[in-house]
Design a protein around this motif. Sequence first.
Motif, PDB file in Angstrom:
ATOM      1  N   SER A  15       0.826  -1.202   0.000  1.00 12.83           N
ATOM      2  CA  SER A  15       0.000   0.000   0.000  1.00 12.83           C
ATOM      3  C   SER A  15       0.861   1.253   0.000  1.00 12.83           C
ATOM      4  O   SER A  15       0.492   2.262  -0.575  1.00 12.83           O
ATOM      5  CB  SER A  15      -0.954   0.001   1.197  1.00 12.83           C
ATOM      6  N   SER A  16       2.030   1.197   0.641  1.00 14.13           N
ATOM      7  CA  SER A  16       2.912   2.355   0.640  1.00 14.13           C
ATOM      8  C   SER A  16       3.561   2.545  -0.724  1.00 14.13           C
ATOM      9  O   SER A  16       4.018   3.620  -1.053  1.00 14.13           O
ATOM     10  CB  SER A  16       3.982   2.224   1.719  1.00 14.13           C
ATOM     11  N   CYS A  17       3.620   1.489  -1.528  1.00 15.68           N
ATOM     12  CA  CYS A  17       4.211   1.583  -2.866  1.00 15.68           C
ATOM     13  C   CYS A  17       3.221   2.117  -3.894  1.00 15.68           C
ATOM     14  O   CYS A  17       3.616   2.460  -4.993  1.00 15.68           O
ATOM     15  CB  CYS A  17       4.708   0.219  -3.325  1.00 15.68           C
ATOM     16  N   ASP A  18       1.925   2.172  -3.553  1.00 17.31           N
ATOM     17  CA  ASP A  18       0.926   2.623  -4.513  1.00 17.31           C
ATOM     18  C   ASP A  18       1.234   4.017  -5.029  1.00 17.31           C
ATOM     19  O   ASP A  18       0.967   4.329  -6.180  1.00 17.31           O
ATOM     20  CB  ASP A  18      -0.468   2.584  -3.901  1.00 17.31           C
ATOM     21  N   SER A  19       1.793   4.881  -4.179  1.00 14.95           N
ATOM     22  CA  SER A  19       2.060   6.238  -4.614  1.00 14.95           C
ATOM     23  C   SER A  19       3.174   6.292  -5.652  1.00 14.95           C
ATOM     24  O   SER A  19       3.228   7.212  -6.443  1.00 14.95           O
ATOM     25  CB  SER A  19       2.419   7.111  -3.409  1.00 14.95           C
ATOM     26  N   VAL A  20       4.074   5.328  -5.655  1.00 15.86           N
ATOM     27  CA  VAL A  20       5.150   5.325  -6.638  1.00 15.86           C
ATOM     28  C   VAL A  20       4.858   4.402  -7.816  1.00 15.86           C
ATOM     29  O   VAL A  20       5.562   4.445  -8.810  1.00 15.86           O
ATOM     30  CB  VAL A  20       6.511   4.938  -6.002  1.00 15.86           C
ATOM     31  N   LEU A  21       3.841   3.571  -7.727  1.00 15.68           N
ATOM     32  CA  LEU A  21       3.534   2.638  -8.818  1.00 15.68           C
ATOM     33  C   LEU A  21       2.613   3.293  -9.849  1.00 15.68           C
ATOM     34  O   LEU A  21       1.471   2.922 -10.019  1.00 15.68           O
ATOM     35  CB  LEU A  21       2.903   1.354  -8.273  1.00 15.68           C
ATOM     36  N   THR A  22       3.166   4.258 -10.532  1.00 22.32           N
ATOM     37  CA  THR A  22       2.441   4.914 -11.607  1.00 22.32           C
ATOM     38  C   THR A  22       2.474   4.011 -12.839  1.00 22.32           C
ATOM     39  O   THR A  22       3.257   3.050 -12.884  1.00 22.32           O
ATOM     40  CB  THR A  22       3.104   6.265 -11.933  1.00 22.32           C
ATOM     41  N   PRO A  23       1.670   4.295 -13.835  1.00 22.94           N
ATOM     42  CA  PRO A  23       1.723   3.481 -15.059  1.00 22.94           C
ATOM     43  C   PRO A  23       3.112   3.438 -15.703  1.00 22.94           C
ATOM     44  O   PRO A  23       3.530   2.404 -16.206  1.00 22.94           O
ATOM     45  CB  PRO A  23       0.713   4.162 -15.981  1.00 22.94           C
ATOM     46  N   LYS A  24       3.847   4.541 -15.647  1.00 18.83           N
ATOM     47  CA  LYS A  24       5.203   4.561 -16.208  1.00 18.83           C
ATOM     48  C   LYS A  24       6.135   3.634 -15.429  1.00 18.83           C
ATOM     49  O   LYS A  24       6.960   2.941 -16.012  1.00 18.83           O
ATOM     50  CB  LYS A  24       5.778   5.978 -16.191  1.00 18.83           C
ATOM     51  N   VAL A  25       6.005   3.633 -14.095  1.00 15.11           N
ATOM     52  CA  VAL A  25       6.840   2.771 -13.262  1.00 15.11           C
ATOM     53  C   VAL A  25       6.494   1.308 -13.526  1.00 15.11           C
ATOM     54  O   VAL A  25       7.380   0.466 -13.666  1.00 15.11           O
ATOM     55  CB  VAL A  25       6.694   3.123 -11.767  1.00 15.11           C
ATOM     56  N   LYS A  26       5.198   0.990 -13.633  1.00 19.04           N
ATOM     57  CA  LYS A  26       4.790  -0.381 -13.948  1.00 19.04           C
ATOM     58  C   LYS A  26       5.329  -0.805 -15.307  1.00 19.04           C
ATOM     59  O   LYS A  26       5.741  -1.951 -15.492  1.00 19.04           O
ATOM     60  CB  LYS A  26       3.269  -0.486 -13.922  1.00 19.04           C
ATOM     61  N   GLY A 147      11.023   0.301  -7.248  1.00 23.15           N
ATOM     62  CA  GLY A 147       9.873   1.178  -7.482  1.00 23.15           C
ATOM     63  C   GLY A 147      10.215   2.623  -7.162  1.00 23.15           C
ATOM     64  O   GLY A 147       9.883   3.543  -7.922  1.00 23.15           O
ATOM     65  N   ARG A 148      10.900   2.832  -6.035  1.00 22.05           N
ATOM     66  CA  ARG A 148      11.322   4.193  -5.679  1.00 22.05           C
ATOM     67  C   ARG A 148      12.335   4.727  -6.701  1.00 22.05           C
ATOM     68  O   ARG A 148      12.296   5.901  -7.076  1.00 22.05           O
ATOM     69  CB  ARG A 148      11.914   4.214  -4.274  1.00 22.05           C
ATOM     70  N   PHE A 149      13.250   3.855  -7.158  1.00 25.97           N
ATOM     71  CA  PHE A 149      14.239   4.267  -8.159  1.00 25.97           C
ATOM     72  C   PHE A 149      13.549   4.693  -9.458  1.00 25.97           C
ATOM     73  O   PHE A 149      13.833   5.765 -10.003  1.00 25.97           O
ATOM     74  CB  PHE A 149      15.226   3.132  -8.427  1.00 25.97           C
ATOM     75  N   PHE A 150      12.658   3.854  -9.988  1.00 21.61           N
ATOM     76  CA  PHE A 150      11.973   4.180 -11.243  1.00 21.61           C
ATOM     77  C   PHE A 150      11.106   5.432 -11.084  1.00 21.61           C
ATOM     78  O   PHE A 150      11.014   6.244 -12.002  1.00 21.61           O
ATOM     79  CB  PHE A 150      11.116   3.005 -11.729  1.00 21.61           C
ATOM     80  N   HIS A 151      10.471   5.584  -9.921  1.00 25.59           N
ATOM     81  CA  HIS A 151       9.627   6.759  -9.675  1.00 25.59           C
ATOM     82  C   HIS A 151      10.480   8.030  -9.668  1.00 25.59           C
ATOM     83  O   HIS A 151      10.105   9.036 -10.274  1.00 25.59           O
ATOM     84  CB  HIS A 151       8.876   6.600  -8.351  1.00 25.59           C
TER      85      HIS A 151
END
Length: 170
Positions: A15-26, A147-151
């Motif tokens: 749930s804490s990763c939801d903010s960084v899991l944008t479509p671009k990151v996915k 995820g944080r890196f890609f974001h």
Amino acid sequence: MSRFFFLLFSIFLLSSCDSVLTPKVKQCFSRVYIEEIPGYSGVLLKSVLQRMFSGSGCDRDYTLSIDMETSENALEMGKDAKIALLHTILKASFTLKHCQNIVHKGQVTACYYRTLTPSFYGQTSAQFYVSQEGAQHIAQEIFAELGRFFHAREKKLKKISKVNKFSNIF
């Protein structure tokens, strides 16, 4: 009881990763190829990561290589030392490459305790549990860090493109 806490931790982490899991990151995750990881824990880890990184069958231009290391220390308990507690530490150092250039490095650790018993079945099932839980834990840590890196990379690219658009106006 430990599975309950692991489940809560997993839900919190995801749930804490939801903010960084944008479509671009996915989309970036779907372009990561995971190299073979030796050993039973490595096979489990790769399987978990492949499920987490799954996406469309597009080009794989990122390569993730992982080196796993396991260390165990036996702690004897009691005067007769018939019961021993095994402390297992799983460490995974990983490198993310893009077009043969290293873009990110990291290391994650998971620690577990299990009792050593005279029963072969008990030891085997405990070791299987540690391998499974360790692979899950390490996969989630790697997933969160990447995820944080890609974001951060996505935000940096957006900022650069805005500056370029603004400079083209003048």
